[in-house]
Design a protein around this motif. Structure first.
Motif, short mmCIF file in Angstrom:
data_model
loop_
_atom_site.label_atom_id
_atom_site.label_comp_id
_atom_site.label_asym_id
_atom_site.label_seq_id
_atom_site.Cartn_x
_atom_site.Cartn_y
_atom_site.Cartn_z
N THR A 192 -3.76 10.81 -15.46
CA THR A 192 -4.81 11.45 -16.28
C THR A 192 -4.23 11.21 -17.43
OG1 THR A 192 -2.36 11.82 -17.17
CG2 THR A 192 -3.04 13.19 -15.24
N GLY A 193 -4.06 9.17 -17.60
CA GLY A 193 -4.10 8.80 -19.02
C GLY A 193 -5.67 7.65 -18.86
N TYR A 194 -5.71 6.88 -19.34
CA TYR A 194 -6.03 5.99 -19.49
C TYR A 194 -6.12 4.37 -19.03
CZ TYR A 194 -8.03 8.80 -22.95
OH TYR A 194 -8.87 10.77 -24.05
N ASN A 195 -7.69 3.99 -18.73
CA ASN A 195 -7.68 2.79 -17.43
C ASN A 195 -8.69 1.86 -17.40
OD1 ASN A 195 -4.66 3.34 -16.67
ND2 ASN A 195 -5.94 5.29 -15.99
N HIS A 217 0.63 -0.92 0.17
CA HIS A 217 -0.08 0.14 -0.18
C HIS A 217 0.66 1.29 -0.40
CE1 HIS A 217 0.55 0.97 4.42
NE2 HIS A 217 0.39 -0.88 4.13
N ASP A 218 0.32 2.49 -0.60
CA ASP A 218 0.77 3.58 -0.37
C ASP A 218 2.03 3.64 -1.00
OD1 ASP A 218 -0.76 5.12 1.95
OD2 ASP A 218 -0.16 3.65 3.42
N VAL A 219 1.71 2.98 -2.38
CA VAL A 219 3.20 3.15 -3.82
C VAL A 219 2.74 4.52 -4.52
CG1 VAL A 219 4.14 2.80 -4.91
CG2 VAL A 219 3.76 0.73 -3.53
N ASN A 220 3.42 5.54 -3.92
CA ASN A 220 3.28 6.97 -4.92
C ASN A 220 3.80 7.15 -5.88
OD1 ASN A 220 4.56 7.41 -3.21
ND2 ASN A 220 4.17 10.30 -2.63
N GLY A 221 4.24 6.51 -7.26
CA GLY A 221 4.61 6.38 -8.32
C GLY A 221 4.12 7.37 -9.73
N GLU A 222 5.14 7.93 -10.06
CA GLU A 222 4.36 8.47 -11.57
C GLU A 222 3.75 7.75 -12.50
OE1 GLU A 222 6.28 7.79 -14.67
OE2 GLU A 222 6.89 6.52 -13.14
N ASP A 223 2.96 8.73 -13.28
CA ASP A 223 1.92 8.09 -14.26
C ASP A 223 2.56 7.22 -15.21
OD1 ASP A 223 -0.55 7.67 -14.17
OD2 ASP A 223 -0.86 10.13 -15.10
N THR A 224 3.78 7.35 -15.49
CA THR A 224 4.14 6.49 -16.62
C THR A 224 3.48 4.81 -16.87
OG1 THR A 224 6.42 7.49 -16.83
CG2 THR A 224 5.98 5.80 -18.35
N LYS A 225 2.97 4.47 -18.21
CA LYS A 225 2.13 3.38 -18.31
C LYS A 225 3.19 2.28 -18.76
CE LYS A 225 -1.73 1.67 -21.06
NZ LYS A 225 -3.23 1.98 -19.61
N ASP A 226 2.64 1.13 -18.83
CA ASP A 226 3.80 -0.15 -19.34
C ASP A 226 4.84 0.00 -18.60
OD1 ASP A 226 1.27 -0.11 -21.17
OD2 ASP A 226 2.03 0.92 -22.18
N GLY A 227 5.05 -1.04 -19.31
CA GLY A 227 6.92 -1.81 -18.54
C GLY A 227 7.80 -0.98 -17.26
N GLY A 228 7.76 0.46 -17.94
CA GLY A 228 8.58 1.25 -17.33
C GLY A 228 7.70 2.38 -16.84
N GLY A 229 6.74 1.88 -16.35
CA GLY A 229 5.80 2.39 -15.39
C GLY A 229 5.65 2.30 -13.38
N SER A 230 4.60 2.69 -12.85
CA SER A 230 4.64 2.29 -11.35
C SER A 230 4.09 0.92 -11.17
CB SER A 230 4.39 3.55 -10.90
OG SER A 230 4.66 4.90 -10.56
#
Length: 547
Positions: free
Chosen positions: A311-314, A181-194
């Motif tokens: 801010t992306g599509y999910n 819980h509480d993993v505030n990663g940035e918003d990059t999608k796919d394999g390079g994301g959080s």
């Protein structure tokens, strides 16, 4: 949703390992050791081989190379800060185990946003990791990925040059009973994301078109036997659970459009992936996404709230560039926004995806997205059957602009919309594609309307409600617009509480549907007759009215 207690062990002075899975008849390695870690009373100068000789720090654990059958046990109720990245691999039937000992709350490992992944394995196999609490929350917004657990493969067994005829396999990863819980990663999608949990294979040095450097040597690598089960994942940005591979290219995906090239990075899917029994809540982006897999099983998971911060599509649960994923008995609710925001999705470069016995409700984006990249490739042979959508909003089906969805079957589902809602029931948006809707019940007490879509076939559906369409609006020659006589529509409270969508004895939907494949079963295990099936998701002969 926050857990007030973190859970923990059962015995004092003895090892507690939750859910260790050893193949029948397999023996532990003769030299296997149990290693203890105690943040309060341990010392890195100790041997680590008994509670009284426990190590103290993650750094000491990370220095050791572990062998098949070894165990690494953290003392319950204690906290470590940093990253756990132990070395070594187990063997078939003799994994390396990470667990807990003692009593109290789960051992907590906190990354504090200072590490990319709190638990990290790299080119390792046969690990069984469970019974930990994991956080990775930084005080400042993330500018790079943050993850709870990342199991990573890359170029296993690579030689002096790339040999695309060879595939290396990493096997035997089990992640279970974790509270992340509480993993505030940035918003990059796919394999390079959080992510809360990510299992991935990467190719270093890909360019902007996803091409490897021409002078670099790489080895096709995949994972096999990955089980992710019984975890709780909350307040995570961006993905809840994700698998990913940079070895992803094939005609279904399309060459020359930016994803890479089949001749350079051919499709190498993960196999024997099981994602079951997980509870996810308040996920920033996608919920569960087993991309680049073959015949993955996703069952008995609950997702409450997704697409909350991205801010992306999910979407809640979906596969991109994978074959044969079976999604069953999952519950998805609380999808935010109409930047998708759907519970489920037939997405680009997938083949043979099946959704059955699932329950979606109260999602801003609706129940189902159908979305192919219109530039090349497509979506093939999807099946959506015996599911219930209750009070999903916007549109039941959102359709992307691509005209390359082929042989999609949507049959024997129930879509229930409450009074006062304006959910679009059927829509003509998006590109032309090949979809058949048959034997579905649209129980629409709201004001959303119906529009026929070119390329779609409508056969033997029920369209009930004040705005039921005429045959000139929806070309369904065997349509019913009378009350299907459901037992108690709109009353389901969970995926195991769908009895309200059974049919009453005098229902016109009994034995009046279009022919389907033989042997299919409804959510209660009853075989649906292939020649004269019911409409809706109930296969029985009719229920008595409730008193």
């Amino acid at each position: 949703m926050k857990h007030t207690v973190r859970g923990g062990g059962l015995l004092v002075g003895a090892a507690v390992v939750v859910g260790l899975c050893v193949a029948p008849g397999a023996a532990q390695a003769e030299e296997a050791d149990v290693h203890y870690v105690d943040a309060a009373a341990g010392s890195d100068s100790n041997s680590g081989t008994s509670p009284g000789e426990a190590w103290a720090t993650l750094d000491r654990v990370n220095q050791e190379t572990f062998a098949p059958g070894d165990e690494i046990l953290f003392r319950s109720g204690e906290t470590w800060t940093g990253a756990l990245s132990p070395k070594g691999s187990g063997a078939a039937g003799s994994p390396i185990v990470v667990g807990s000992y003692g009593t109290g709350e789960k051992p907590l490992i906190q990354g504090e946003g200072r590490v990319e992944s709190v638990v990290h394995l790299y080119n390792q196999e046969y690990w069984d990791i469970g019974g930990l609490e994991i956080t990775n929350h930084g005080a400042a917004p993330a500018t790079a990925p943050r993850r709870g657990v990342h199991v990573e493969g890359e170029d296993v067994g690579v030689g002096a040059q790339t040999d695309l005829a060879k595939v290396s396999t990493l096997s035997g990863i089990r992640l279970h009973d974790l509270y992340i819980h509480d993993v505030n990663g940035e918003d990059t999608k796919d394999g390079g994301g959080s992510a809360g949990i990510q299992v991935s294979v990467k190719i270093a040095g890909l360019d902007g078109q996803n091409h490897p450097a021409p002078d670099a040597a790489h080895q096709r690598t995949r994972f096999d036997q990955v089980t992710i089960e019984d975890n709780v994942i909350e307040d995570v940005s961006r993905s809840g659970i994700i698998t990913w591979s940079d070895w992803k290219n094939r005609p279904e995906l399309g060459d020359g459009i930016g994803y890479g090239e089949s001749a350079l990075t051919p499709f190498t899917p993960f196999t024997n992936v099981v994602i079951r029994g997980n509870e996810l809540a308040h996920i920033g982006g996608d919920g569960i996404v087993p991309h680049m897999t073959k015949d993955a099983l996703v069952e008995r998971n609950t997702l409450v709230g997704f697409n909350e911060t991205s801010t992306g599509y999910n979407v809640g649960m979906w596969t991109w560039d994978g074959d044969g994923t079976l999604y069953q008995r999952n519950e998805v609710s609380g999808g935010h926004s109409t930047r998708d925001g759907n519970a489920f999705d037939f997405d680009h470069a997938s083949r043979g995806i099946v959704y059955q016995y699932n329950f979606s409700h109260d999602n801003d984006g609706g129940a189902l997205l159908l979305c192919a990249d219109g530039r090349a490739g497509g979506v093939y042979d999807g099946t959506f059957r015996y599911n219930v959508s209750q009070n999903d909003r916007y549109k039941l089906f959102t359709i992307c602009g691509g005209a390359n969805l082929y042989n999609m079957k949507i049959h024997n589902n129930v879509f229930s919309v409450a009074p006062g809602m304006s959910t679009g029931i059927l829509d003509a948006q998006g590109g032309r594609n090949d979809v058949t809707l048959s034997n579905n019940i649209f129980y629409n007490l709201g004001t959303g309307g119906y529009t026929a879509k070119p390329g779609w076939t409508y056969d033997s559906n029920v369209y009930y409600g004040p705005d039921a369409p005429s045959s000139s609006v929806i070309p369904d020659a065997r349509a019913l617009t009378s009350d299907p006589m459901l037992v108690a529509p709109g009353t389901a409270t969970g995926v195991d509480d769908l009895d309200g969508y059974r049919l009453l004895k005098r229902s016109p939907a009994l034995r009046s549907g279009a022919k389907i494949s033989g042997g299919e079963r409804d959510p209660w295990g009853v075989v649906m007759p292939g020649g004269m099936p019911n409409r809706g998701m109930y296969a029985g002969s009719g229920e008595a009215a409730r008193g």
